[in-house]
Design a protein around this motif. Structure first.
Motif, PDB file in Angstrom:
ATOM      1  N   PHE A 195       6.033 -11.624  -8.187  1.00  0.00           N
ATOM      2  CA  PHE A 195       5.322 -10.788  -9.337  1.00  0.00           C
ATOM      3  C   PHE A 195       3.754 -10.959  -8.849  1.00  0.00           C
ATOM      4  O   PHE A 195       3.223 -10.137  -8.796  1.00  0.00           O
ATOM      5  N   TYR A 196       3.447 -12.287  -8.460  1.00  0.00           N
ATOM      6  CA  TYR A 196       1.886 -12.682  -8.064  1.00  0.00           C
ATOM      7  C   TYR A 196       1.819 -11.709  -6.669  1.00  0.00           C
ATOM      8  O   TYR A 196       0.627 -11.332  -6.729  1.00  0.00           O
ATOM      9  N   SER A 197       2.703 -11.607  -5.921  1.00  0.00           N
ATOM     10  CA  SER A 197       2.409 -11.147  -4.741  1.00  0.00           C
ATOM     11  C   SER A 197       2.206  -9.507  -4.801  1.00  0.00           C
ATOM     12  O   SER A 197       1.338  -9.057  -4.239  1.00  0.00           O
ATOM     13  N   ALA A 198       2.996  -9.071  -5.806  1.00  0.00           N
ATOM     14  CA  ALA A 198       2.857  -7.531  -6.043  1.00  0.00           C
ATOM     15  C   ALA A 198       1.292  -7.296  -6.792  1.00  0.00           C
ATOM     16  O   ALA A 198       0.518  -6.604  -6.478  1.00  0.00           O
ATOM     17  N   TYR A 199       0.991  -8.114  -7.624  1.00  0.00           N
ATOM     18  CA  TYR A 199      -0.440  -8.173  -8.473  1.00  0.00           C
ATOM     19  C   TYR A 199      -1.492  -8.440  -7.337  1.00  0.00           C
ATOM     20  O   TYR A 199      -2.630  -7.717  -7.346  1.00  0.00           O
ATOM     21  N   MET A 200      -1.324  -9.190  -6.337  1.00  0.00           N
ATOM     22  CA  MET A 200      -2.298  -9.660  -5.402  1.00  0.00           C
ATOM     23  C   MET A 200      -2.595  -8.477  -4.487  1.00  0.00           C
ATOM     24  O   MET A 200      -3.703  -7.835  -4.236  1.00  0.00           O
ATOM     25  N   TYR A 201      -1.501  -7.665  -4.249  1.00  0.00           N
ATOM     26  CA  TYR A 201      -1.618  -6.514  -3.227  1.00  0.00           C
ATOM     27  C   TYR A 201      -2.339  -5.195  -4.165  1.00  0.00           C
ATOM     28  O   TYR A 201      -2.764  -4.541  -3.671  1.00  0.00           O
ATOM     29  N   LEU A 202      -1.896  -5.135  -5.441  1.00  0.00           N
ATOM     30  CA  LEU A 202      -2.641  -4.333  -6.320  1.00  0.00           C
ATOM     31  C   LEU A 202      -4.112  -4.324  -6.318  1.00  0.00           C
ATOM     32  O   LEU A 202      -4.766  -3.664  -6.189  1.00  0.00           O
ATOM     33  N   PRO A 223      -9.759   4.238   1.889  1.00  0.00           N
ATOM     34  CA  PRO A 223      -8.579   4.678   1.102  1.00  0.00           C
ATOM     35  C   PRO A 223      -7.468   4.263   1.682  1.00  0.00           C
ATOM     36  O   PRO A 223      -6.309   4.484   1.159  1.00  0.00           O
ATOM     37  N   GLY A 224      -7.366   4.546   3.228  1.00  0.00           N
ATOM     38  CA  GLY A 224      -6.098   4.410   3.835  1.00  0.00           C
ATOM     39  C   GLY A 224      -5.431   3.082   3.587  1.00  0.00           C
ATOM     40  O   GLY A 224      -4.471   2.630   3.515  1.00  0.00           O
ATOM     41  N   PHE A 225      -6.399   1.843   3.547  1.00  0.00           N
ATOM     42  CA  PHE A 225      -6.144   0.603   3.536  1.00  0.00           C
ATOM     43  C   PHE A 225      -5.748   0.275   1.990  1.00  0.00           C
ATOM     44  O   PHE A 225      -4.791  -0.252   1.800  1.00  0.00           O
ATOM     45  N   ALA A 226      -6.456   1.101   1.209  1.00  0.00           N
ATOM     46  CA  ALA A 226      -6.032   1.080  -0.287  1.00  0.00           C
ATOM     47  C   ALA A 226      -4.340   1.446  -0.476  1.00  0.00           C
ATOM     48  O   ALA A 226      -3.818   0.746  -1.345  1.00  0.00           O
ATOM     49  N   HIS A 227      -4.375   2.610   0.231  1.00  0.00           N
ATOM     50  CA  HIS A 227      -2.800   3.028   0.335  1.00  0.00           C
ATOM     51  C   HIS A 227      -2.027   2.169   0.870  1.00  0.00           C
ATOM     52  O   HIS A 227      -0.893   2.292   0.132  1.00  0.00           O
ATOM     53  N   TRP A 228      -2.217   1.716   1.808  1.00  0.00           N
ATOM     54  CA  TRP A 228      -1.068   0.786   2.370  1.00  0.00           C
ATOM     55  C   TRP A 228      -0.927  -0.672   1.443  1.00  0.00           C
ATOM     56  O   TRP A 228       0.136  -0.636   1.164  1.00  0.00           O
ATOM     57  N   MET A 229      -1.958  -1.204   0.847  1.00  0.00           N
ATOM     58  CA  MET A 229      -1.759  -1.976  -0.030  1.00  0.00           C
ATOM     59  C   MET A 229      -0.965  -1.767  -1.022  1.00  0.00           C
ATOM     60  O   MET A 229      -0.527  -2.504  -1.721  1.00  0.00           O
ATOM     61  N   ARG A 230      -1.415  -0.416  -1.627  1.00  0.00           N
ATOM     62  CA  ARG A 230      -0.755  -0.098  -2.734  1.00  0.00           C
ATOM     63  C   ARG A 230       0.770   0.126  -2.727  1.00  0.00           C
ATOM     64  O   ARG A 230       1.917  -0.262  -3.317  1.00  0.00           O
ATOM     65  N   MET A 231       1.206   0.724  -1.285  1.00  0.00           N
ATOM     66  CA  MET A 231       2.585   0.718  -0.943  1.00  0.00           C
ATOM     67  C   MET A 231       3.290  -0.649  -0.902  1.00  0.00           C
ATOM     68  O   MET A 231       4.406  -0.921  -1.073  1.00  0.00           O
ATOM     69  N   GLN A 232       2.414  -1.740  -0.323  1.00  0.00           N
ATOM     70  CA  GLN A 232       2.977  -2.959  -0.469  1.00  0.00           C
ATOM     71  C   GLN A 232       3.189  -3.560  -1.768  1.00  0.00           C
ATOM     72  O   GLN A 232       4.218  -4.076  -2.067  1.00  0.00           O
ATOM     73  N   TYR A 233       2.333  -3.144  -2.772  1.00  0.00           N
ATOM     74  CA  TYR A 233       2.478  -3.518  -4.315  1.00  0.00           C
ATOM     75  C   TYR A 233       3.735  -2.887  -4.590  1.00  0.00           C
ATOM     76  O   TYR A 233       4.771  -3.493  -5.120  1.00  0.00           O
ATOM     77  N   GLU A 234       4.139  -1.682  -4.439  1.00  0.00           N
ATOM     78  CA  GLU A 234       5.410  -0.902  -4.936  1.00  0.00           C
ATOM     79  C   GLU A 234       6.591  -1.827  -4.125  1.00  0.00           C
ATOM     80  O   GLU A 234       7.648  -2.001  -4.732  1.00  0.00           O
ATOM     81  N   GLU A 235       6.283  -2.111  -2.753  1.00  0.00           N
ATOM     82  CA  GLU A 235       7.601  -2.817  -2.215  1.00  0.00           C
ATOM     83  C   GLU A 235       7.928  -4.235  -2.744  1.00  0.00           C
ATOM     84  O   GLU A 235       8.862  -4.655  -3.085  1.00  0.00           O
ATOM     85  N   GLU A 236       6.665  -4.912  -3.023  1.00  0.00           N
ATOM     86  CA  GLU A 236       6.883  -6.321  -3.805  1.00  0.00           C
ATOM     87  C   GLU A 236       7.426  -6.163  -5.345  1.00  0.00           C
ATOM     88  O   GLU A 236       8.210  -6.951  -5.536  1.00  0.00           O
ATOM     89  N   SER A 237       7.353  -5.113  -5.854  1.00  0.00           N
ATOM     90  CA  SER A 237       7.693  -4.904  -7.015  1.00  0.00           C
ATOM     91  C   SER A 237       9.226  -4.725  -7.109  1.00  0.00           C
ATOM     92  O   SER A 237      10.034  -5.198  -7.995  1.00  0.00           O
ATOM     93  N   MET A 238       9.907  -4.108  -5.832  1.00  0.00           N
ATOM     94  CA  MET A 238      11.101  -4.031  -5.917  1.00  0.00           C
ATOM     95  C   MET A 238      11.637  -5.184  -5.476  1.00  0.00           C
ATOM     96  O   MET A 238      12.611  -5.538  -6.029  1.00  0.00           O
ATOM     97  N   HIS A 239      11.074  -6.046  -4.784  1.00  0.00           N
ATOM     98  CA  HIS A 239      11.578  -7.334  -4.563  1.00  0.00           C
ATOM     99  C   HIS A 239      11.627  -8.081  -5.700  1.00  0.00           C
ATOM    100  O   HIS A 239      12.853  -9.044  -5.721  1.00  0.00           O
ATOM    101  N   VAL A 240      11.017  -8.357  -6.723  1.00  0.00           N
ATOM    102  CA  VAL A 240      10.952  -8.912  -7.940  1.00  0.00           C
ATOM    103  C   VAL A 240      12.113  -8.348  -8.739  1.00  0.00           C
ATOM    104  O   VAL A 240      12.998  -9.180  -9.303  1.00  0.00           O
TER     105      VAL A 240
END
Length: 170
Positions: free
Chosen positions: A19-26, A38-55
């Motif tokens: 959960f922290y990983s997802a939160y950090m990436y957001l 915005p591209g960096f922001a998008h990459w991190m947003r997709m990383q947030y989505e991925e970490e949420s699935m890991h949770v």
């Protein structure tokens, strides 16, 4: 319960870390937006989505093994992360930390001869190899361009093309 009390407790701790990983990436996504990437922001947003699935995957495993979920407070992430290079250096540092946590869980599963959890965790072991590799693939060009704005904009465009994560296997 099909997993030990100790394994359940450690998996619940990992749920909190995921959960922290997802939160950090957001938070990193928000930061990248504020610095005009915005591209960096998008990459991190997709990383947030991925970490949420890991949770969710770990949460479901605990429940599927007859365990209980114990959700805890999620630590507040930083608000600023420095240069784009520093953002990804922090990302690599964090992914290496997560890898160490997954390895500790695997060590416990081996110690307890918990074969089901070993099999489950193998997916995370493989995933962490991929996570670290992906970040290293971004760090290399970031180190080459340094603070060159043209180079950063090219990398920003590339990162903006990251596809949404595919659904995880059950």
């Amino acid at each position: 319960m099909m997993i030990s009390t100790k394994m359940q407790a450690e998996l619940n701790e990992q749920v909190n870390k995921e959960f922290y990983s997802a939160y950090m990436y957001l938070a990193m996504s928000a930061y990248c937006n504020t610095i005009g990437l915005p591209g960096f922001a998008h990459w991190m947003r997709m990383q947030y989505e991925e970490e949420s699935m890991h949770v969710t995957k770990m949460y479901d495993y605990i429940l599927g093994q007859g365990g209980e979920i114990h959700l805890k407070t999620i630590e507040e992430p930083a608000k600023e992360y420095g240069t784009p290079l520093q953002v990804f250096e922090k990302t690599l540092e964090h992914e290496r930390y997560v890898t160490s946590l997954i390895h500790k869980l695997m060590d416990l599963a081996v110690q307890e001869k918990d074969y089901a959890t070993q099999t489950f965790l193998q997916w995370y072991v493989t995933e962490q190899v991929e996570e670290e590799s992906n970040v290293n693939d971004i760090l290399a060009p970031l180190r080459m361009v340094g603070e060159d704005k043209g180079g950063l904009m090219m990398i920003d465009q590339q990162l903006g093309g990251r596809a949404a994560p595919a659904p995880l296997p059950a």
